[in-house]
Design a protein around this motif. Structure first.
Motif, PDB file in Angstrom:
ATOM      1  N   GLY A  68       0.833  -1.185   0.000  1.00 53.62           N
ATOM      2  CA  GLY A  68       0.000   0.000   0.000  1.00 53.62           C
ATOM      3  C   GLY A  68       0.871   1.240   0.000  1.00 53.62           C
ATOM      4  N   TRP A  69       0.454   2.260  -0.731  1.00 57.70           N
ATOM      5  CA  TRP A  69       1.187   3.522  -0.756  1.00 57.70           C
ATOM      6  C   TRP A  69       0.204   4.640  -1.090  1.00 57.70           C
ATOM      7  N   THR A  70       0.672   5.872  -0.973  1.00 58.05           N
ATOM      8  CA  THR A  70      -0.174   7.042  -1.207  1.00 58.05           C
ATOM      9  C   THR A  70       0.451   7.905  -2.289  1.00 58.05           C
ATOM     10  N   GLN A  71      -0.365   8.370  -3.225  1.00 53.72           N
ATOM     11  CA  GLN A  71       0.093   9.251  -4.302  1.00 53.72           C
ATOM     12  C   GLN A  71      -0.712  10.541  -4.321  1.00 53.72           C
ATOM     13  N   LEU A  72      -0.045  11.616  -4.705  1.00 50.97           N
ATOM     14  CA  LEU A  72      -0.753  12.822  -5.083  1.00 50.97           C
ATOM     15  C   LEU A  72      -0.996  12.758  -6.582  1.00 50.97           C
ATOM     16  N   THR A  73      -2.223  13.022  -6.995  1.00 47.07           N
ATOM     17  CA  THR A  73      -2.607  12.953  -8.399  1.00 47.07           C
ATOM     18  C   THR A  73      -3.366  14.234  -8.750  1.00 47.07           C
ATOM     19  N   GLN A 197      18.273   1.240  -0.571  1.00 46.58           N
ATOM     20  CA  GLN A 197      17.540   0.935   0.651  1.00 46.58           C
ATOM     21  C   GLN A 197      18.039   1.735   1.854  1.00 46.58           C
ATOM     22  N   PRO A 198      19.358   1.800   2.124  1.00 51.30           N
ATOM     23  CA  PRO A 198      19.783   2.665   3.231  1.00 51.30           C
ATOM     24  C   PRO A 198      19.461   4.138   3.001  1.00 51.30           C
ATOM     25  N   ALA A 254      12.392   0.954  -1.252  1.00 52.37           N
ATOM     26  CA  ALA A 254      11.784   2.258  -0.973  1.00 52.37           C
ATOM     27  C   ALA A 254      10.775   2.203   0.158  1.00 52.37           C
ATOM     28  N   ALA A 255      10.657   1.063   0.845  1.00 51.22           N
ATOM     29  CA  ALA A 255       9.573   0.860   1.811  1.00 51.22           C
ATOM     30  C   ALA A 255       9.534   1.935   2.891  1.00 51.22           C
ATOM     31  N   ALA A 256      10.694   2.359   3.383  1.00 51.22           N
ATOM     32  CA  ALA A 256      10.702   3.350   4.469  1.00 51.22           C
ATOM     33  C   ALA A 256      10.108   4.671   4.005  1.00 51.22           C
ATOM     34  N   LEU A 257      10.476   5.123   2.812  1.00 47.48           N
ATOM     35  CA  LEU A 257       9.922   6.380   2.288  1.00 47.48           C
ATOM     36  C   LEU A 257       8.449   6.226   1.936  1.00 47.48           C
ATOM     37  N   LEU A 258       8.058   5.067   1.397  1.00 48.99           N
ATOM     38  CA  LEU A 258       6.653   4.840   1.059  1.00 48.99           C
ATOM     39  C   LEU A 258       5.774   4.886   2.306  1.00 48.99           C
ATOM     40  N   GLY A 259       6.330   4.467   3.436  1.00 51.77           N
ATOM     41  CA  GLY A 259       5.585   4.521   4.680  1.00 51.77           C
ATOM     42  C   GLY A 259       5.631   5.868   5.361  1.00 51.77           C
TER      43      GLY A 259
END
Length: 503
Positions: A68-73, A197-198, A254-259
């Motif tokens: 799951g992730w969030t986008q601005l559209t 990732q880091p 990218a999981a950390a930034l996506l969260g």
């Protein structure tokens, strides 16, 4: 006409209006509002209508993985969901708080599995401005693994805080691990020398962005089987454009930034429609501002690739698809392409005219002004075709309220400032892939591109990301993968002259 009959007609008209008004309102919600640029930009395509989806059977075994992730559209904030769980077609419920009420909302089905390439159910959920605390209901999904693990999906924090726009933005680009068709000696060691990732973990924890811009080019595994971290689903030739390689090269690292924050995604030249080498169908299935299915793919000037405006409060972005620009050579002027991209930049300027007193950032995967190499006498510029196209627009320049241009494509970090009405060019293609050698900045200063000399040139051939902070003026810093600031901090002045002061 009798008075009684006329009264009946009035009542019928009022009833028809009462029925029609909600229908028109629903239609308006499903179709993007037209702007003052409507005469320069074709009307956008209709949005998919909501359709009910099944719910998981009680006690069904957990299986598959969900992201799951969030986008601005252009339509606002949208939560996205892609899952390999079975049975397919299930969209979960998301709880969020809005105007003091906490309610659940089932996500809307967009597409189901497409062979082995895309074994996913994709869902979406528009979220109103000002909503907070969006959490996936775990009982409404069969997925055994859910990302983010805390089930919390980031929303626009600046709205909840009552601020007019984000005060911290991270920009990344060209982040995948490079495994090439040619020159395998230059392939990255994906297990040890791939820093995405880091970078994601440290950028999320230390810079704490309220918005992330990804400038394009997501998957660099042209030969997945040659990567030293190959895993099933992304370990065979022909799988480079499959879901598993997108997870491996982008979603998982990218999981950390996506969260942490909502994203704006740009389309890169790795996401073109060319069979065998492009990942365009993948782009339109998962990351485009409106999602498609059945391996649909589009190229500018097709309607889905027209420039669009994305709002983050009083900060606005124009997302421009330059993925197909100058495919033969980024460093040579192509006169035949100039009319095509002149039209695109006219569209960009028309969108910026919607809010002439507010800031716009232009996002284009390919830089408009960028130095690949410099000597005492000459400079190698990219991209002269796009540069020429801007000079031939009706304004002969970008709109005055376009404050910055953010790009990727070239694998380094570079800031070019002109201390004029032209916006600074920020190139952030430095977030994971093999790096290019940065030019000597001292040899860039004073060199002229499209009749304007460069007044600031800061280049870094180091993996990292850009951080933009709003402190009444925009502050720009480059950070390495550990999150440490590298190089000077630059402040962009307000007003018509976009002057950079760097210390």
């Amino acid at each position: 006409m009798s008075r009684r009959f006329a009264l009946v007609l009035v009542v019928i008209g009022l009833l028809a209006g009462a029925i029609t008004a909600p229908m028109l309102l629903d239609r308006a919600r499903e179709t993007p509002a037209t702007s003052e640029a409507a005469n320069a930009r074709p009307a956008m395509w209709p949005h998919p209508k909501p359709t009910p989806t099944p719910t998981p059977s009680p006690g069904a075994p957990k299986n598959g993985e969900a992201w799951g992730w969030t986008q601005l559209t252009p339509r606002g904030t949208v939560i996205r969901w892609a899952t390999t769980e079975l049975p397919a077609g299930v969209c979960p419920t998301v709880n969020y708080t809005y105007q003091g009420m906490r309610t659940g909302h089932q996500m809307v089905f967009v597409s189901g599995p497409f062979g082995t390439q895309f074994p996913t159910t994709v869902c979406r959920l528009p979220v109103p401005d000002g909503a907070t605390n969006a959490v996936v209901q775990s009982t409404t999904t069969n997925a055994r693994i859910i990302n983010p693990a805390n089930l919390q999906l980031p929303l626009a924090r600046w709205q909840a805080a009552g601020r007019p726009r984000p005060n911290s933005i991270v920009a990344i680009g060209d982040a995948g691990c490079e495994v090439r068709f040619t020159n395998p000696a230059l392939d990255q060691n994906c297990s040890h020398d791939w820093p995405f990732q880091p970078l994601s973990i440290n950028a999320a924890a230390l810079s704490r962005p309220e918005l992330v811009i990804e400038a394009g080019d997501y998957v660099y595994r042209e030969q997945p089987q040659a990567a030293n971290d190959a895993t099933p689903g992304c370990d065979m030739q022909g799988q480079a454009a499959d879901w598993d390689c997108l997870v491996k090269d982008f979603f998982r690292p990218a999981a950390a930034l996506l969260g942490q924050a909502p994203f704006i995604f740009a389309r890169g030249n790795h996401e073109v429609c060319t069979p065998g080498i492009g990942r365009g169908a993948e782009w339109f299935r998962y990351l485009h501002t409106v999602l498609f299915s059945n391996n649909q793919c589009f190229t500018y000037p097709d309607t889905p690739t027209q420039p669009v405006q994305i709002n983050a409060g009083t900060l606005h972005f124009v997302l421009m698809d330059t993925s197909s620009a100058t495919p033969g050579n980024d460093f040579v002027l192509d006169p035949q392409e100039v009319p095509l991209w002149r039209r695109a930049f006219d569209q960009v300027n028309a969108l910026a005219a919607n809010n002439p007193t507010q800031d716009y950032f232009l996002i284009s995967h390919k830089p408009l002004w960028m130095v690949q190499a410099a000597s005492s006498t000459t400079v190698t510029w990219t991209n002269p075709t796009l540069e020429k196209s801007i000079s031939q627009t009706a304004l002969t320049a970008l709109a005055p309220n376009i404050r910055l241009v953010i790009s990727g494509h070239e694998h380094l970090y570079q800031l070019l400032g002109f201390n004029s009405s032209r916006p600074p060019q920020l190139t952030v293609g430095s977030s994971g892939s093999e790096l290019n050698t940065a030019p000597d900045d001292s040899k860039v200063l004073g060199k002229v591109v499209d009749n304007q000399p460069v007044r600031k040139s800061i280049s870094q051939d180091v993996h990292g990301y850009l951080l933009l902070r709003d402190q009444g003026q925009w502050h720009l810093t480059f950070h390495d993968t550990s999150g440490s600031k590298l190089g000077p901090e630059c402040t962009l002045s307000n007003g018509a002259t976009k002057r950079l002061t760097c210390v």
